[in-house]
Design an enzyme around this catalytic site. Structure first.
Site, PDB file in Angstrom:
ATOM      1  N   PRO A   9       0.777  -1.347  -0.150  1.00 17.58           N
ATOM      2  CA  PRO A   9       0.079  -0.048   0.096  1.00 17.58           C
ATOM      3  C   PRO A   9       0.680   1.326  -0.056  1.00 17.58           C
ATOM      4  CG  PRO A   9      -0.092  -1.213   2.110  1.00 17.58           C
ATOM      5  CD  PRO A   9       0.574  -1.981   1.121  1.00 17.58           C
ATOM      6  N   ASN A  10       0.394   2.299  -0.604  1.00 16.24           N
ATOM      7  CA  ASN A  10       0.817   3.505  -0.795  1.00 16.24           C
ATOM      8  C   ASN A  10       2.123   3.594  -1.740  1.00 16.24           C
ATOM      9  OD1 ASN A  10      -1.217   4.941   0.762  1.00 16.24           O
ATOM     10  ND2 ASN A  10      -0.504   3.792   2.399  1.00 16.24           N
ATOM     11  N   ARG A  17       5.274  10.878  -2.484  1.00 13.91           N
ATOM     12  CA  ARG A  17       5.356  10.524  -1.341  1.00 13.91           C
ATOM     13  C   ARG A  17       6.587  10.836  -0.436  1.00 13.91           C
ATOM     14  NH1 ARG A  17       4.518   4.699   1.245  1.00 13.91           N
ATOM     15  NH2 ARG A  17       4.002   5.313   3.401  1.00 13.91           N
ATOM     16  N   TYR A  22      11.353   8.460   1.058  1.00 11.53           N
ATOM     17  CA  TYR A  22      10.949   7.319   0.293  1.00 11.53           C
ATOM     18  C   TYR A  22      11.878   7.390  -1.256  1.00 11.53           C
ATOM     19  CZ  TYR A  22       7.762   5.913   3.569  1.00 11.53           C
ATOM     20  OH  TYR A  22       7.388   5.827   4.798  1.00 11.53           O
ATOM     21  N   ASN A  73       8.251  -5.424  -0.937  1.00 11.73           N
ATOM     22  CA  ASN A  73       8.257  -4.309   0.351  1.00 11.73           C
ATOM     23  C   ASN A  73       6.392  -4.233   0.490  1.00 11.73           C
ATOM     24  OD1 ASN A  73       7.857  -1.976   1.454  1.00 11.73           O
ATOM     25  ND2 ASN A  73       9.057  -0.594   0.276  1.00 11.73           N
ATOM     26  N   ALA A  76       3.217  -0.653   4.874  1.00 12.08           N
ATOM     27  CA  ALA A  76       2.487  -0.627   6.509  1.00 12.08           C
ATOM     28  C   ALA A  76       2.198  -1.719   6.758  1.00 12.08           C
ATOM     29  CB  ALA A  76       1.523   0.247   6.699  1.00 12.08           C
ATOM     30  N   ARG A 106      13.092   5.046  12.740  1.00 16.13           N
ATOM     31  CA  ARG A 106      11.909   6.020  12.462  1.00 16.13           C
ATOM     32  C   ARG A 106      11.017   5.473  13.630  1.00 16.13           C
ATOM     33  NH1 ARG A 106       8.974   5.154   6.779  1.00 16.13           N
ATOM     34  NH2 ARG A 106       7.830   6.962   7.646  1.00 16.13           N
TER      35      ARG A 106
HETATM   36  C1  DQA Z   1       8.019   1.523   3.960  1.00 16.10           C
HETATM   37  C2  DQA Z   1       8.168   1.495   5.311  1.00 16.10           C
HETATM   38  C3  DQA Z   1       6.680   1.328   5.949  1.00 16.10           C
HETATM   39  O1  DQA Z   1       6.882   1.621   7.447  1.00 16.10           O
HETATM   40  C4  DQA Z   1       5.735   2.341   5.481  1.00 16.10           C
HETATM   41  O2  DQA Z   1       4.343   2.319   5.914  1.00 16.10           O
HETATM   42  C5  DQA Z   1       5.782   2.509   3.873  1.00 16.10           C
HETATM   43  C6  DQA Z   1       7.145   2.197   3.359  1.00 16.10           C
HETATM   44  C7  DQA Z   1       9.536   1.699   3.234  1.00 16.10           C
HETATM   45  O3  DQA Z   1       9.683   1.160   2.096  1.00 16.10           O
HETATM   46  O4  DQA Z   1      10.414   2.530   3.808  1.00 16.10           O
HETATM   47  O5  DQA Z   1       4.851   2.245   3.303  1.00 16.10           O
HETATM   48  O6  DQA Z   1       7.679   0.153   3.567  1.00 16.10           O
END
Ligand code: DQA
Length: 143
Positions: A9-10, A17, A22, A73, A76, A106
């Site tokens: 996700p995302n 983002r 990232y 990856n 979250a 983090r």
């Molecule tokens: C992530 C780290 C995760 O904590 C976050 O929710 C992401 C990206 C990373 O690639 O650093 O979506 O997986």
């Protein structure tokens, strides 16, 4: 040889983002870098991204058995998806978990990954290069 590159996700929003965390590459640009390395290594890579836990699980169950390894990856979901963890644990092929950011530097809730517990290894904090390093590992160790 075929390897799956799976993003959760995302990660479809890469590029816009938080680039400090990232990076500035879009997901397509990141995938192109992995594709270039795969070509040099003489292997196939197949990309998949979903924001949905079920879609990620369906994809892994369906596609991983005919691959030689998975680079994932989970975004979250890494931090709490026991369903995705169970799916990864049940795969017969090696799994490398990649995080673009250094999750250990983090927020406390990001420092633990339930999915990494069932991966062969984890790469965190190396940005897009983590995916390339994961591919190099899987190719070098493929049987
Ligand atoms: C992530 C780290 C995760 O904590 C976050 O929710 C992401 C990206 C990373 O690639 O650093 O979506 O997986």
């Amino acid at each position: 040889m075929t390897f799956l590159v799976v993003n959760g996700p995302n990660l479809n929003l890469l590029g816009q983002r938080d680039p400090r965390l990232y990076g500035t590459l879009t997901l397509s640009e990141l995938e192109a870098r992995v594709q270039d390395r795969a070509r040099d290594l003489g292997v196939e890579v197949e990309f998949f991204q979903s924001n949905s836990e079920g879609a990620l699980i369906d994809h892994l169950q369906r596609e991983a058995p005919r691959s030689q390894g998975v680079i994932i990856n989970p975004g979250a979901y890494s931090h709490y998806s026991l369903a995705l963890r169970d799916t990864l644990e049940n795969l017969k092929v090696p799994v490398v978990e990649v995080h673009l950011s250094n999750i250990h530097a983090r927020e406390p809730f990001r420092r633990h990954s339930v999915t990494a517990e069932v991966a062969k290894g984890t790469i965190a904090g190396l940005g897009w290069y983590g995916y390339v390093a994961a591919l190099e590992y899987l190719v070098a160790n493929a049987t």
